[in-house]
Design a protein around this motif. Structure first.
Motif, PDB file in Angstrom:
ATOM      1  N   GLU A   1     -39.459  17.304  11.613  1.00  0.00           N
ATOM      2  CA  GLU A   1     -39.493  18.506  10.758  1.00  0.00           C
ATOM      3  C   GLU A   1     -39.716  18.042   9.325  1.00  0.00           C
ATOM      4  O   GLU A   1     -38.857  17.405   8.721  1.00  0.00           O
ATOM      5  CB  GLU A   1     -38.171  19.270  10.863  1.00  0.00           C
TER       6      GLU A   1
ATOM      7  N   ASN B   1     -39.191  20.660  -1.084  1.00  0.00           N
ATOM      8  CA  ASN B   1     -39.346  22.119  -1.064  1.00  0.00           C
ATOM      9  C   ASN B   1     -38.170  22.836  -1.700  1.00  0.00           C
ATOM     10  O   ASN B   1     -37.078  22.278  -1.844  1.00  0.00           O
ATOM     11  CB  ASN B   1     -39.472  22.617   0.391  1.00  0.00           C
TER      12      ASN B   1
ATOM     13  N   GLY C   1     -38.274  21.912   6.482  1.00  0.00           N
ATOM     14  CA  GLY C   1     -37.425  23.056   6.804  1.00  0.00           C
ATOM     15  C   GLY C   1     -37.088  23.718   5.480  1.00  0.00           C
ATOM     16  O   GLY C   1     -36.917  23.039   4.455  1.00  0.00           O
TER      17      GLY C   1
ATOM     18  N   LEU D   1     -49.974  23.541  15.025  1.00  0.00           N
ATOM     19  CA  LEU D   1     -50.862  23.199  16.141  1.00  0.00           C
ATOM     20  C   LEU D   1     -52.287  23.522  15.712  1.00  0.00           C
ATOM     21  O   LEU D   1     -52.545  24.584  15.167  1.00  0.00           O
ATOM     22  CB  LEU D   1     -50.530  24.015  17.396  1.00  0.00           C
TER      23      LEU D   1
ATOM     24  N   HIS E   1     -47.875  18.942   5.194  1.00  0.00           N
ATOM     25  CA  HIS E   1     -46.678  19.643   5.698  1.00  0.00           C
ATOM     26  C   HIS E   1     -46.256  19.202   7.093  1.00  0.00           C
ATOM     27  O   HIS E   1     -45.384  19.835   7.688  1.00  0.00           O
ATOM     28  CB  HIS E   1     -46.925  21.154   5.747  1.00  0.00           C
TER      29      HIS E   1
HETATM   30  C1  26M Z   1     -53.607  25.334  12.781  1.00  0.00           C
HETATM   31  C2  26M Z   1     -54.680  25.831  13.478  1.00  0.00           C
HETATM   32  C3  26M Z   1     -54.833  27.191  13.645  1.00  0.00           C
HETATM   33  C4  26M Z   1     -53.893  28.016  13.099  1.00  0.00           C
HETATM   34  C5  26M Z   1     -52.816  27.517  12.418  1.00  0.00           C
HETATM   35  C6  26M Z   1     -52.666  26.164  12.266  1.00  0.00           C
HETATM   36  C7  26M Z   1     -51.525  25.645  11.529  1.00  0.00           C
HETATM   37  C8  26M Z   1     -50.723  26.506  10.808  1.00  0.00           C
HETATM   38  C9  26M Z   1     -49.651  26.036  10.126  1.00  0.00           C
HETATM   39  C10 26M Z   1     -51.210  24.306  11.549  1.00  0.00           C
HETATM   40  C11 26M Z   1     -50.135  23.828  10.848  1.00  0.00           C
HETATM   41  C12 26M Z   1     -49.354  24.699  10.144  1.00  0.00           C
HETATM   42  O1  26M Z   1     -48.319  24.360   9.406  1.00  0.00           O
HETATM   43  C13 26M Z   1     -47.618  23.223   9.346  1.00  0.00           C
HETATM   44  C14 26M Z   1     -46.298  23.746   8.897  1.00  0.00           C
HETATM   45  O2  26M Z   1     -46.039  24.939   8.989  1.00  0.00           O
HETATM   46  N1  26M Z   1     -45.449  22.915   8.374  1.00  0.00           N
HETATM   47  C15 26M Z   1     -44.139  23.365   7.908  1.00  0.00           C
HETATM   48  O3  26M Z   1     -44.181  23.458   6.491  1.00  0.00           O
HETATM   49  C16 26M Z   1     -42.953  23.867   5.944  1.00  0.00           C
HETATM   50  C17 26M Z   1     -43.150  24.025   4.452  1.00  0.00           C
HETATM   51  O4  26M Z   1     -43.395  22.802   3.858  1.00  0.00           O
HETATM   52  C18 26M Z   1     -41.872  22.861   6.281  1.00  0.00           C
HETATM   53  O5  26M Z   1     -40.657  23.334   5.765  1.00  0.00           O
HETATM   54  C19 26M Z   1     -41.762  22.681   7.792  1.00  0.00           C
HETATM   55  O6  26M Z   1     -40.846  21.648   8.085  1.00  0.00           O
HETATM   56  C20 26M Z   1     -43.116  22.333   8.365  1.00  0.00           C
HETATM   57  O7  26M Z   1     -43.081  22.340   9.782  1.00  0.00           O
END
Ligand code: 26M
Length: 824
Positions: free
Chosen positions: A663, A471, A666, A279, A363
């Motif tokens: 997703e 991954n 994962g 998000l 991601h």
């Molecule tokens: C954005 C704004 C403020 C703070 C945090 C965010 C933010 C943090 C993480 C936005 C997106 C974020 O990540 C996307 C994510 O976590 N994707 C995941 O990545 C994994 C590794 O590739 C996958 O296994 C997951 O399916 C995927 O959801």
């Protein structure tokens, strides 16, 4: 092999004990007689830290001397978990430490538990970065991680009266794994303005002037590889006021408050990890974090390159930079600024270097997670960067116009600037334009980005710029460390510990799938892991669960797209079904424990409602005399890396049930199967590759496919959908107040029933229940279940992060391992 040749500080148990005692008595200034578990942890950690430092220095010298190309992994999150157990195993001295600690009167498990998790991440993205560091070091790649040293990691979660309560995670009290480098600092500029002038040759030059300065201080963390001397570096930046302690000028002139305020404002930059997972919220402080970290890292990388005195055009031969999601995208702009404004390169020459240096990993396809920053905010904070972004966009759109003349729609679609009110910078577009490779993290995800969100870019740049790297996970932490008995059993059948560095050797297990003794040991290990988890459940929730029940686990960040709501609706359905049975019928049912865990972003109201419902259902079901052991529902507080290491090995079946196409990959799905659990899941993310590898007989797949999602959503919006009857029955029960005040769950219910069911819970519910019935049936045949588990583990070799890192190294970074003479 290297383990036999290693050097000081301790060679044997006695040497280790001497070091522990020395640290207790001198470093910690305590007597051995009042050494408690926490002091034993501290001393043990310090002893191993000393052990790492030597190889860490040697590794850096070796890489510099060899003039190797390095990869720099830029990630705002590194979800490392605990370091001690990992360090002991990677240097091959856990047995020795265990014996030494025992002589000093401690159980090694208890000592290990004293350590606080390094929880500098939200979930999958941060943990992936940590697995990558382990593989990079274990495979001897010259690599550094760059991140932020948050004073507060991801919050701790407490469950109070069924609600999530967030508690700050202050983790730096005692951290022996970091080394402050007060001599490695970078001044980082914010705000100010741009001054244009003309030089002797008549060329326009831009200078960024004024504004405020914050100091970045480096903190280094050693990353030991497994069974190799290679010890790489993770550099985390911490912010402090540029003027040092505080501004004495201001202080002496009586302006004490404002000098303290300056200092606090500077330190705020690295104070806290943003707790959003998938998000984006456009907060100025978050953008400051991103630029602070990116600018400090690039300064450091460029400084190292300049020492080599090579021409700039060789920069991409010595440096590869990987962007973990769009969070570090400003690095593209910053490098262009350094090359053009500070080093005086021509725009095109500089841009060529930039593009050849960067790779970008996407991601997520969720629209709410795609980063955008408002033009006025960037203008204010980073005025020169905004100009460069506009120039990059201009040249890019000009080239698109040449390639596809008169296509205004296309230009609008691919522009780095969204023409909204206010205008926004689309970070993913900038990352694509400024990188030579863009990758997704599982096959379906990589296909989806090519055919949906980035399809126009495939037309423009051609398909070769876009690639997939599925991954992986490190088998050291997620098998050897988390499940030592299973690791030992596997070693005994596959010819030793080689599978930990070549996971494809697991295939040898298929030869033993019918071996009685082997099967018995396997089953015993799973049972022991379940007993351990049952004890934890009892101690933390008060609920008694039977270790012979089927353990059904869903642990991950709480999000509507991951569909924990579908899982709890399914549990309610099971409860109602059991209640409707006669006692005789009930007796024939299979006992089950539904285990949940995961944090909700503090501002994510729906996710918090889901947690609340899970807890309320537990309170009813777990205390219903008619039900007894047949169904327990528990929510485990504060899911994190070290809890995962206990929970995952105890699972019989785990749930990976996201709406198809949502997703990206994962990674816990891989961890569960590697630990001898089966999975129930949708055709989404890496579930698809897992199915391909282990065979469809060994996985419980259900639900609609990604290709059908659009049409189904359409049907919901245009009223061509009737809600699943079993689900309607569940909603009725919630609304009768069986699980507390129905008002508390009205949002969850109406999202599915009345507001378009965006995540298609109703569409998949029937097939979800049917598939759970198949799980029950399969579990009754314990022998066949065991065969499925063993066969699956044997076929999991593909999912090592070592394979994944080798694909990045060859296909994106063009780097090679720096092999070490093991006998030196
Ligand atoms: C954005 C704004 C403020 C703070 C945090 C965010 C933010 C943090 C993480 C936005 C997106 C974020 O990540 C996307 C994510 O976590 N994707 C995941 O990545 C994994 C590794 O590739 C996958 O296994 C997951 O399916 C995927 O959801």
């Amino acid at each position: 092999a290297w383990l036999k040749h290693q050097t000081s500080p301790f060679k044997d148990k006695d040497g280790f004990e001497r070091e522990v005692v020395r640290h207790v008595e001198t470093t910690l200034a305590r007597s051995l007689y009042n050494c408690d578990e926490s002091a034993a942890y501290a001393a043990c950690a310090l002893a191993f830290r000393d052990r790492l430092i030597l190889e860490w220095n040697r590794t850096q010298q070796r890489q510099t001397f060899a003039d190797s190309k390095r990869v720099y992994y830029l990630s705002l999150e590194f979800l490392m978990g605990r370091a001690l157990d990992n360090a002991m195993l990677n240097v091959g001295q856990k047995d020795l430490a265990k014996a030494g600690l025992a002589e000093l009167g401690f159980r090694i498990e208890d000592v290990i538990q004293q350590e606080h998790d390094a929880a500098l991440g939200n979930g999958g993205l941060g943990r992936l970065a940590a697995c990558f560091l382990d593989s990079l070091a274990s495979l001897n790649y010259p690599a550094w991680g760059y991140g932020l040293r948050y004073r507060y990691g991801i919050f701790k979660q407490e469950i109070i009266d069924g609600y999530q309560v967030e508690v700050p995670d202050y983790w730096l009290d005692f951290n022996p794994w970091e080394f402050p480098r007060h001599d490695v600092t970078v001044d980082i500029q914010f705000y100010g303005h741009v001054v244009k002038s003309t030089d002797e040759s008549g060329k326009t030059v831009c200078r960024w002037e004024g504004g405020e300065t914050v100091k970045a201080v480096a903190y280094d963390v050693p990353i030991p590889g497994y069974d190799t001397p290679t010890t790489n570096n993770l550099r985390l930046w911490s912010s402090k006021a540029a003027s040092g302690e505080f501004d004495f000028q201001k202080f002496n002139s009586g302006d004490y408050e404002s000098s303290v305020a300056d200092q606090q404002r500077a330190e705020t930059i690295s104070a806290v990890l943003y707790p959003n997972d998938n998000l984006d919220r456009g907060k100025e402080l978050r953008l400051k974090q991103q630029y602070f970290w990116v600018a400090a890292s690039l300064y450091d990388i460029v400084r190292r390159f300049k020492k080599s005195k090579r021409p700039w055009k060789e920069f991409p031969d010595k440096v590869a930079i990987q962007l973990n999601d769009t969070h570090p995208t400003l690095a593209i702009v910053e490098l262009q600024r350094i090359l053009v404004d500070l080093e005086g390169l021509e725009w095109d020459e500089a841009w060529n270097i930039v593009v050849n240096t960067f790779g970008y990993t996407n991601h997520t396809v969720l629209p709410e997670a795609l980063e955008k920053w408002s033009v006025p905010l960037i203008q204010h904070l980073l005025p020169r960067h905004l100009q460069i972004i506009y120039d990059v966009n201009l040249f890019f759109l000009q080239s698109v116009e040449r390639q596809f003349p008169n296509n205004r729609d296309l230009l609008r679609e691919v522009s780095i600037i969204e023409e909204s009110q206010p205008k926004m910078v689309r970070m993913a577009h900038l990352a694509i334009v400024g990188s030579h490779k863009v990758n997704g993290v599982a096959e379906l995800h990589s296909d989806l980005i090519k055919t949906t969100i980035f399809k126009d870019f495939v037309e423009i740049f051609g398909p070769d710029k876009f690639t997939n790297v599925t991954n992986g996970i490190t088998p050291r932490r997620w098998l050897h460390q988390a499940n030592p008995r299973l690791s030992e059993l596997i070693a005994s059948k596959t010819g030793g510990k080689g599978f930990l560095t070549d996971l494809t050797l697991l295939s040898k297990l298929e030869l033993y799938v019918d071996d009685k003794e082997f099967r018995k040991e396997w089953a015993e290990i799973k049972y022991a892991n379940k007993v351990r988890l049952a004890k934890h459940i009892k101690a933390t929730t008060g609920v008694t669960v039977s270790p012979s029940a089927l353990f059904d686990v869903q642990v991950k960040r709480i999000h509507e797209y991951k569909r924990q709501q579908m899982n709890i609706f399914g549990a309610i359905h099971r409860y109602l079904t059991l209640k409707a049975m006669t006692p005789e019928e009930r007796q024939k049912q299979l006992p089950r424990v539904s285990i949940f865990g995961g944090k909700a972003a503090p501002g994510y109201w729906m996710a918090k409602q889901i947690i609340h419902l899970i807890n309320n259902v537990g309170a009813v079901v777990n205390n219903d005399k008619d039900i007894g052991d047949l169904l327990k529902v528990v929510f485990l507080e504060d899911y994190n890396v070290s809890k995962a290491e206990m929970i995952i090995p105890a699972s019989d079946i785990s749930e990976h049930i996201s709406t198809a196409g949502t997703e990206a990959s994962g990674t816990s799905n891989m961890k569960f199967v590697l630990n001898g659990g089966l999975i129930i899941g949708t055709c989404d993310g890496a579930n698809i590759e897992i199915t391909r590898e282990i065979g469809e007989n060994n996985i419980f797949l259900f639900g609609n496919l990604a290709e059908d999602v659009e049409e189904l959503r359409h049907a919901h919006l245009y009223g061509q959908h009737t809600i699943d009857a079993d689900l309607a029955r569940v909603f009725d029960e919630i609304e009768r107040g069986t699980f507390g005040n129905p008002q508390d769950f009205a949002g969850m219910v109406s999202a599915v029933r009345d507001h378009g069911d965006y995540y298609l819970v109703s569409d998949d519910f029937h097939s979800y229940l049917e598939t759970h019935a198949l799980v029950d049936e399969a579990y009754r045949d314990q022998e066949q279940w065991l065969t499925k588990c063993i066969t699956s583990v044997a076929r999991m070799g593909f999912f090592s992060s070592d394979r994944c890192i080798n694909e990045y190294a060859e296909g994106i970074w063009n780097i090679e391992p720096l092999v070490v003479d093991r006998d030196k």
